[in-house]
Design a protein around this motif. Structure first.
Motif, PDB file in Angstrom:
ATOM      1  N   THR A 215       0.467  -1.307   0.023  1.00  0.00           N
ATOM      2  CA  THR A 215       0.165   0.005  -0.355  1.00  0.00           C
ATOM      3  C   THR A 215       0.875   1.086   0.168  1.00  0.00           C
ATOM      4  N   VAL A 216       1.771   0.848   0.574  1.00  0.00           N
ATOM      5  CA  VAL A 216       2.626   2.202   1.395  1.00  0.00           C
ATOM      6  C   VAL A 216       3.590   2.562  -0.345  1.00  0.00           C
ATOM      7  N   ILE A 217       4.290   1.500  -0.823  1.00  0.00           N
ATOM      8  CA  ILE A 217       4.448   1.756  -2.662  1.00  0.00           C
ATOM      9  C   ILE A 217       3.952   1.938  -2.952  1.00  0.00           C
ATOM     10  N   LEU A 218       2.654   1.654  -3.610  1.00  0.00           N
ATOM     11  CA  LEU A 218       1.658   2.653  -4.621  1.00  0.00           C
ATOM     12  C   LEU A 218       1.513   3.577  -4.471  1.00  0.00           C
ATOM     13  N   ALA A 219       1.089   4.198  -3.083  1.00  0.00           N
ATOM     14  CA  ALA A 219       0.470   5.438  -2.795  1.00  0.00           C
ATOM     15  C   ALA A 219       1.994   5.883  -3.371  1.00  0.00           C
ATOM     16  N   ALA A 220       3.106   5.735  -2.553  1.00  0.00           N
ATOM     17  CA  ALA A 220       4.441   6.799  -2.360  1.00  0.00           C
ATOM     18  C   ALA A 220       4.707   6.258  -4.655  1.00  0.00           C
ATOM     19  N   THR A 221       4.783   5.700  -5.400  1.00  0.00           N
ATOM     20  CA  THR A 221       4.741   5.909  -6.843  1.00  0.00           C
ATOM     21  C   THR A 221       3.658   6.287  -7.416  1.00  0.00           C
ATOM     22  N   GLY A 222       2.431   6.369  -6.957  1.00  0.00           N
ATOM     23  CA  GLY A 222       1.228   6.742  -8.047  1.00  0.00           C
ATOM     24  C   GLY A 222       1.396   8.296  -8.240  1.00  0.00           C
ATOM     25  N   SER A 223       2.071   8.990  -7.674  1.00  0.00           N
ATOM     26  CA  SER A 223       2.328  10.638  -7.880  1.00  0.00           C
ATOM     27  C   SER A 223       3.578  11.322  -7.972  1.00  0.00           C
ATOM     28  N   GLY A 224       4.040  11.922  -9.159  1.00  0.00           N
ATOM     29  CA  GLY A 224       5.300  12.340  -8.679  1.00  0.00           C
ATOM     30  C   GLY A 224       4.969  13.944  -7.649  1.00  0.00           C
ATOM     31  N   ASP A 225       3.795  13.848  -6.992  1.00  0.00           N
ATOM     32  CA  ASP A 225       3.552  14.930  -6.190  1.00  0.00           C
ATOM     33  C   ASP A 225       3.797  14.463  -4.921  1.00  0.00           C
ATOM     34  N   ALA A 226       4.594  15.320  -4.000  1.00  0.00           N
ATOM     35  CA  ALA A 226       4.709  14.703  -2.238  1.00  0.00           C
ATOM     36  C   ALA A 226       3.587  14.857  -1.774  1.00  0.00           C
ATOM     37  N   THR A 227       3.339  15.497  -2.167  1.00  0.00           N
ATOM     38  CA  THR A 227       2.127  16.134  -1.732  1.00  0.00           C
ATOM     39  C   THR A 227       1.064  15.481  -1.815  1.00  0.00           C
ATOM     40  N   ASP A 228       0.630  14.894  -3.206  1.00  0.00           N
ATOM     41  CA  ASP A 228      -0.249  14.218  -2.944  1.00  0.00           C
ATOM     42  C   ASP A 228      -0.012  12.173  -2.712  1.00  0.00           C
ATOM     43  N   MET A 229       0.734  12.294  -2.222  1.00  0.00           N
ATOM     44  CA  MET A 229       1.003  11.102  -1.663  1.00  0.00           C
ATOM     45  C   MET A 229       0.939  11.000  -0.483  1.00  0.00           C
ATOM     46  N   GLY A 230       1.313  12.581  -0.095  1.00  0.00           N
ATOM     47  CA  GLY A 230       0.866  12.219   1.526  1.00  0.00           C
ATOM     48  C   GLY A 230      -0.277  12.356   1.840  1.00  0.00           C
ATOM     49  N   SER A 231      -1.186  12.780   1.041  1.00  0.00           N
ATOM     50  CA  SER A 231      -2.007  12.916   0.853  1.00  0.00           C
ATOM     51  C   SER A 231      -3.479  11.527   0.461  1.00  0.00           C
ATOM     52  N   THR A 232      -2.811  10.675  -0.097  1.00  0.00           N
ATOM     53  CA  THR A 232      -3.265   9.170  -0.070  1.00  0.00           C
ATOM     54  C   THR A 232      -2.857   8.764   1.120  1.00  0.00           C
ATOM     55  N   ILE A 233      -1.589   8.720   1.594  1.00  0.00           N
ATOM     56  CA  ILE A 233      -1.154   7.927   2.297  1.00  0.00           C
ATOM     57  C   ILE A 233      -2.555   8.203   4.064  1.00  0.00           C
ATOM     58  N   ALA A 234      -2.617   9.665   4.077  1.00  0.00           N
ATOM     59  CA  ALA A 234      -3.298  10.131   5.256  1.00  0.00           C
ATOM     60  C   ALA A 234      -4.578   9.211   5.710  1.00  0.00           C
ATOM     61  N   LEU A 235      -5.494   9.738   4.170  1.00  0.00           N
ATOM     62  CA  LEU A 235      -6.476   8.496   3.573  1.00  0.00           C
ATOM     63  C   LEU A 235      -6.334   7.433   3.449  1.00  0.00           C
ATOM     64  N   VAL A 236      -5.228   6.597   3.793  1.00  0.00           N
ATOM     65  CA  VAL A 236      -5.611   5.076   3.825  1.00  0.00           C
ATOM     66  C   VAL A 236      -5.690   4.516   5.143  1.00  0.00           C
ATOM     67  N   VAL A 237      -5.136   5.801   5.842  1.00  0.00           N
ATOM     68  CA  VAL A 237      -4.316   5.713   7.057  1.00  0.00           C
ATOM     69  C   VAL A 237      -6.033   6.263   7.653  1.00  0.00           C
ATOM     70  N   ALA A 238      -6.267   6.614   7.819  1.00  0.00           N
ATOM     71  CA  ALA A 238      -7.630   7.512   8.390  1.00  0.00           C
ATOM     72  C   ALA A 238      -8.986   6.482   7.579  1.00  0.00           C
ATOM     73  N   LEU A 239      -8.975   5.401   6.478  1.00  0.00           N
ATOM     74  CA  LEU A 239      -9.380   4.200   6.025  1.00  0.00           C
ATOM     75  C   LEU A 239      -9.640   3.206   7.158  1.00  0.00           C
ATOM     76  N   VAL A 240      -8.166   2.696   7.465  1.00  0.00           N
ATOM     77  CA  VAL A 240      -7.799   2.116   8.575  1.00  0.00           C
ATOM     78  C   VAL A 240      -8.910   1.966   9.632  1.00  0.00           C
ATOM     79  N   VAL A 241      -8.126   3.497  10.216  1.00  0.00           N
ATOM     80  CA  VAL A 241      -8.580   3.629  11.622  1.00  0.00           C
ATOM     81  C   VAL A 241     -10.497   3.125  11.146  1.00  0.00           C
TER      82      VAL A 241
END
Length: 459
Positions: A215-241
């Motif tokens: 999940t982290v690898i796909l989020a990190a490689t899904g966009s070259g924008d660090a902001t988009d990557m951070g938001s994706t990881i944050a959304l995934v964490v929110a979904l898990v919680v």
């Protein structure tokens, strides 16, 4: 006997007339595509299960035959021996339909796998499991990084993310297939032994870590924008919680009411809708749909007669029909001929198989030895953790779809999955399968985790 012969002759005659009708263009394109799709499904199911049954008699998991069935229908054999026949049977529109159905089957399979994943363990076992998982995954991961760095021209896809490619290949080398492992342990009557229980617990924890890492690898490689990557990881964490705090208790209530009102038949469609909804959500987040289905499955209550019955209802059609279509889809993208006559390609393939095997046995076996298991039991544990099976195919397929690995890289990982899975049973028999002794000083199993019946453990 005469009736059987007459029936076969009539069937062959009818097939001949049907073939002639299709070949002469006597049917519309829509009917022609539908007929080819159904014929392709029939051939895939028949070939996969015939090979599975044949290899099952030789002591191999059924999944080996099913994977080989998919490979034989691809360019590795059918496309090489009879390219026009493969082009007719598996035309572009038929393959597109097969892939769509296969994705649904994969989503349901990952949901079932999430339902059966058990990562609970006594507090005293946490340290032992941590050491075993670190050994079983850490050393292969580092070796995978080195292999990927040594042959990027051959293994790497079109991704611009160097680090993502390296981490993905390392992860692909380090996975263990929990379902296949459970089936092998059952066949060899090691499922209730200390080393067998410990291997199941370690594989369950490793599966959870592997999907989290993917999940982290796909989020990190899904966009070259660090902001988009951070938001994706944050959304995934929110979904898990959200899943842990809201969905899990809600499903517990739903399952309890279903147990109080048996026969209503509403639980199965409700859970399927939830799994598919999660799959859509993670897909929209830029991850893979199977991650959402797996996550939703982990929220379903265990040890319930209703959910066990639901699992049994889903497993039959999913594992008999839909999953072989996924294997066939992978096989269509795998070509042994892609390795060509370049000795370097074959050397890389051999190196991946050897390194993947040795690092699993040494890493996992060394961890078991450090925890007090006898040498032979430590080797058994390492051989068990070397089993990769369908988990490897799912991970490799996701990496190929996201262009993290090339088609040749996919071929190497699939062949490695087949090889390491096929050698697990013989290695265990070579080491002996008598009930092992517990580690010195242990009065009970240090990491025994109650395991329910896993998703068809040969898958």
């Amino acid at each position: 006997m005469l009736k059987v012969i007459a029936g076969v002759v009539l069937l062959l005659g009818a097939l001949g007339l049907w073939w002639g009708r299709l070949g002469s263009g006597g049917s519309s394109t829509e009917v022609d595509t539908t007929a080819r799709f159904l014929l392709a499904v029939m051939v895939i199911i028949l070939l996969s299960h015939l090979l599975g049954a044949l290899l099952g008699r030789l002591g191999q998991p059924l999944v080996i035959g099913e994977i080989l069935g998919g490979l034989l229908l691809g360019p590795s054999l059918l496309g090489w021996v009879w390219p026009s026949g493969q082009a007719w049977l598996l035309s572009a529109d038929v393959v597109s339909a097969l892939n769509t159905v296969a994705q649904l089957g994969l989503i349901v399979f990952m949901f079932l796998l999430g339902c059966e994943l058990r990562m609970e363990s006594p507090k005293k076992a946490v340290g032992s499991l941590g050491v075993s998982v670190l050994g079983a995954m850490g050393l292969p991961f580092v070796a995978g990084l080195a292999l990927a760095a040594a042959a990027p021209a051959m293994l790497r896809g079109s991704t611009p993310h160097d680090f993502g490619y390296l981490c993905f290949f390392g992860l692909a080398i380090s996975v263990t297939a929990l379902p296949v492992l459970a089936r092998i342990l059952t066949d060899l009557r090691l499922d209730r032994s200390p080393v067998g229980q410990f291997a199941l617990a370690s594989a369950a924890v490793g599966d959870g870590i592997a999907w989290l890492a993917l999940t982290v690898i796909l989020a990190a490689t899904g966009s070259g924008d660090a902001t988009d990557m951070g938001s994706t990881i944050a959304l995934v964490v929110a979904l898990v919680v959200f899943t842990a705090l809201v969905v899990r208790p809600l499903l517990a209530t739903v399952v309890q009411r279903a147990e109080e009102r048996p026969g209503k038949g509403t639980l199965l469609p409700l859970l399927l809708v939830g799994a598919i909804s999660y799959a859509v959500l993670t897909h929209l987040l830029g991850l893979h749909a199977v991650i959402g289905a797996f996550l939703f499955g982990t929220a379903v209550p265990r040890d319930s007669a209703v959910t066990h019955r639901m699992n049994q209802q889903l497993q039959g059609f999913t594992l008999t029909v839909l999953l072989p279509l996924f294997f066939a889809g992978v096989g269509l993208n795998v070509s042994v001929g892609a390795l060509g006559r370049d000795p370097w390609h074959w050397l890389v393939l051999a190196g991946v198989i050897v390194v993947a095997t040795l690092t699993k046995i040494v890493g996992a076996g060394g961890a078991a030895r450090a925890m007090g298991y006898p040498p032979k039991e430590s080797l058994r544990f390492g051989a068990l953790m070397n089993c990769r099976g369908v988990t490897e195919l799912v991970v490799a397929g996701i990496g190929w779809q996201r262009h993290l690995i090339s088609t040749t890289g996919l071929t190497v990982l699939v062949l490695m999955a087949v090889g390491t899975t096929a050698m697990t049973g013989p290695l265990l028999k070579l080491l002996g399968t008598e009930p092992p002794e517990p580690p010195p000083g242990e009065t009970d199993d240090p990491a025994a985790v109650p395991q329910g019946a896993p998703v068809r453990a040969d898958a």
